[in-house]
Design a protein around this motif. Structure first.
Motif, mmCIF file in Angstrom:
data_model
loop_
_atom_site.group_PDB
_atom_site.id
_atom_site.type_symbol
_atom_site.label_atom_id
_atom_site.label_comp_id
_atom_site.label_asym_id
_atom_site.label_seq_id
_atom_site.Cartn_x
_atom_site.Cartn_y
_atom_site.Cartn_z
ATOM 1 N N GLY A 1 4.909 -1.718 -6.843
ATOM 2 C CA GLY A 1 4.128 -1.199 -7.966
ATOM 3 C C GLY A 1 2.842 -0.541 -7.518
ATOM 4 N N GLY A 2 2.166 -1.153 -6.539
ATOM 5 C CA GLY A 2 0.892 -0.619 -6.086
ATOM 6 C C GLY A 2 1.014 0.728 -5.391
ATOM 7 N N LEU A 3 2.011 0.864 -4.515
ATOM 8 C CA LEU A 3 2.189 2.129 -3.800
ATOM 9 C C LEU A 3 2.578 3.261 -4.742
ATOM 10 N N LEU A 4 3.473 2.954 -5.707
ATOM 11 C CA LEU A 4 3.845 3.990 -6.668
ATOM 12 C C LEU A 4 2.667 4.367 -7.557
ATOM 13 N N PHE A 5 1.870 3.361 -7.938
ATOM 14 C CA PHE A 5 0.682 3.657 -8.743
ATOM 15 C C PHE A 5 -0.274 4.543 -7.947
ATOM 16 N N ARG A 6 -0.504 4.190 -6.687
ATOM 17 C CA ARG A 6 -1.438 4.958 -5.865
ATOM 18 C C ARG A 6 -0.969 6.402 -5.673
ATOM 19 N N GLY B 1 1.309 -11.304 -5.796
ATOM 20 C CA GLY B 1 1.586 -9.965 -6.302
ATOM 21 C C GLY B 1 0.330 -9.283 -6.806
ATOM 22 N N GLY B 2 -0.522 -10.034 -7.485
ATOM 23 C CA GLY B 2 -1.766 -9.467 -7.986
ATOM 24 C C GLY B 2 -2.710 -9.061 -6.864
ATOM 25 N N ILE B 3 -2.831 -9.922 -5.852
ATOM 26 C CA ILE B 3 -3.677 -9.591 -4.707
ATOM 27 C C ILE B 3 -3.167 -8.327 -4.021
ATOM 28 N N THR B 4 -1.833 -8.270 -3.800
ATOM 29 C CA THR B 4 -1.230 -7.118 -3.110
ATOM 30 C C THR B 4 -1.385 -5.846 -3.927
ATOM 31 N N PHE B 5 -1.116 -5.935 -5.214
ATOM 32 C CA PHE B 5 -1.246 -4.776 -6.096
ATOM 33 C C PHE B 5 -2.689 -4.276 -6.117
ATOM 34 N N GLY B 6 -3.640 -5.194 -6.279
ATOM 35 C CA GLY B 6 -5.045 -4.807 -6.344
ATOM 36 C C GLY B 6 -5.535 -4.178 -5.055
ATOM 37 N N TYR B 7 -5.113 -4.742 -3.922
ATOM 38 C CA TYR B 7 -5.522 -4.187 -2.627
ATOM 39 C C TYR B 7 -4.937 -2.792 -2.423
ATOM 40 N N THR B 8 -3.702 -2.605 -2.887
ATOM 41 C CA THR B 8 -3.017 -1.325 -2.680
ATOM 42 C C THR B 8 -3.591 -0.212 -3.547
ATOM 43 N N VAL B 9 -3.893 -0.507 -4.811
ATOM 44 C CA VAL B 9 -4.346 0.554 -5.718
ATOM 45 C C VAL B 9 -5.817 0.895 -5.519
ATOM 46 N N GLY B 10 -6.593 -0.029 -4.927
ATOM 47 C CA GLY B 10 -7.981 0.278 -4.631
ATOM 48 C C GLY B 10 -8.946 -0.015 -5.773
ATOM 49 N N PRO B 11 -10.057 0.717 -5.870
ATOM 50 C CA PRO B 11 -11.135 0.401 -6.813
ATOM 51 C C PRO B 11 -10.711 0.325 -8.274
#
Length: 428
Positions: free
Chosen positions: A206-211, A253-263
């Motif tokens: 989710g994070g990479l696709l969001f980014r 999942g939340g930690i990973t998503f937050g780290y991936t999407v950034g600020p």
């Protein structure tokens, strides 16, 4: 439909007056529980929320998972890596000790209870509730390091407590086919391993696709929040299918998503948090209307004594041992020890036990219900005055001792619930 309509009306009423009530220590859980109980007491047919234990379990589980995910997205990994001492000791020393102390207290308070049932009760009430603790965790009057320790502990201890609970439930039902140590190790490996894997996969996907979509301008504004919400649900779904801890999966999942999407992590998870709040609201109304109402005839003095000890000695003594030698003053140890509310995780465990059956269910489940209800009441009403008292002590202590352990610089990201001066003291 009368019950559904009543639930919706109760939630709307809370929404309209939530801010002034929350400032006075009347949390959403306390409001929903009390109103649900009063409505059932006065109009028994209005809130007829009799649902299958499995359905209630899923609602509570998903609600807690969404709250864990949204909170975890805002954690600062760099600050967390440099300040792991307190939360690690609370998890690896405090949690097992809480189970052991709760087990011993259960054998003393309930002299006729089976050993397996006493151990099961202790595992059900060991985890603390991330959602119920948000008022303290989000109050800027509390030192960042203390807030972070409570945040990480409450985010992970329910997931870490699952293996102990499952083994205790198997023992109580005489279903354990291996030795205790082997069973705990096996369950812990599966629950943590698959939970972490599920969280990493869902968070990264989710994070990479969001980014990517955000950088290219591909994400329509109305889908930014939905993408984060579905990523949280995906972590839950993958862990559930693999047999891992859905709570650990949500937090990782939340930690990973937050780290991936950034600020932008501080704002894109708001819908997930609000959805979690809504499911938690339904759970607490049902809790007050059904669980608390049904438990009252079975309450004994032993149940009340155990509930009080569970919120004090069983929690605070292990915290004191876990933080010994870490530089925390007694006021800080007492503050962290007291603010370990019991909530959704304990209710999920109780629903699982109810579904699978457990010896001496009346005593075990009644004690869980009373402890959770007492926690909602006491922790909610005490949050404002105790945060104020602790802030006064900390301000004086830190001015005299600038290098105090509580004053170590720690980045705690701003949360949606953080309102400048919410406690009447803290400023954002």
């Amino acid at each position: 439909m009368v019950a559904v309509t009543t639930v919706l009306v109760i939630i709307i009423v809370w929404s309209a007056v939530s801010s002034p009530l929350d400032r006075r220590g009347i949390t959403s859980a306390l409001f929903f529980m009390v109103v649900g109980f009063i409505v059932t007491l006065l109009l028994p047919q209005v809130l007829d929320l009799r649902v299958e234990a499995l359905a209630a379990e899923r609602i509570a589980e998903v609600g807690l998972a969404l709250l864990l995910f949204s909170d975890a997205t805002r954690l600062n990994l760099r600050a967390l890596r440099s300040q792991l001492s307190w939360p690690t000791r609370l998890l690896l020393i405090g949690l097992p000790l809480s189970i052991l102390v709760g087990f011993g207290v259960g054998l003393v308070v309930f002299p006729g209870i089976a050993v397996a049932s006493a151990f099961l009760l202790a595992t059900m009430l060991a985890p603390t509730d991330a959602a119920l603790g948000q008022k303290v965790i989000s109050d800027t009057a509390v030192p960042p390091r203390v807030r972070q320790a409570l945040d990480v502990e409450s985010g992970l201890n329910d997931g870490l407590g699952v293996p102990f609970f499952l083994v205790a439930l198997a023992i109580a039902n005489a279903e354990l086919e291996t030795g205790f140590t082997t069973a705990v190790f096996t369950n812990m490996t599966l629950q943590i391993g698959w939970g972490v894997a599920a969280g990493l996969v869902a968070g990264l996907f989710g994070g990479l696709l969001f980014r990517l979509g955000d950088r290219q301008g591909w994400i329509a504004p109305e889908w930014r929040q939905i993408l984060a919400l579905v990523s949280a649900l995906l972590s839950y779904a993958i862990a559930f299918q693999l047999g891992g801890s859905v709570f650990i999966a949500a937090f990782v999942g939340g930690i990973t998503f937050g780290y991936t999407v950034g600020p932008v992590r501080s704002v894109v998870s708001m819908l997930a948090e609000q959805a979690g709040d809504l499911l938690a609201a339904i759970t607490w109304i049902a809790f007050g209307a059904l669980a608390l109402s049904l438990a009252i005839p079975h309450i004994t003095w032993q149940v009340v004594v155990y509930a009080i000890l569970s919120l004090t000695v069983v929690r605070m003594l292990p915290v004191a041992i876990a933080l010994a030698g870490r530089g925390a003053r007694v006021q800080t140890v007492a503050f962290i020890g007291w603010f370990g509310p019991r909530g959704l995780a304990s209710l999920v465990f109780a629903l699982i036990a109810l579904e699978r059956g457990v010896p001496e269910a009346e005593v075990v489940l009644t004690t869980v219900v009373v402890t959770v209800a007492l926690s909602i009441l006491l922790h909610g009403l005490s949050s404002v005055p105790l945060v104020a008292a602790y802030h006064r002590w900390y301000s004086a202590h830190s001015s005299r001792t600038p290098d105090a352990a509580e004053s170590v610089s720690t980045i705690v990201p701003r949360r949606r619930r953080e309102i400048p001066g919410a406690s009447g003291i803290g400023q954002a």
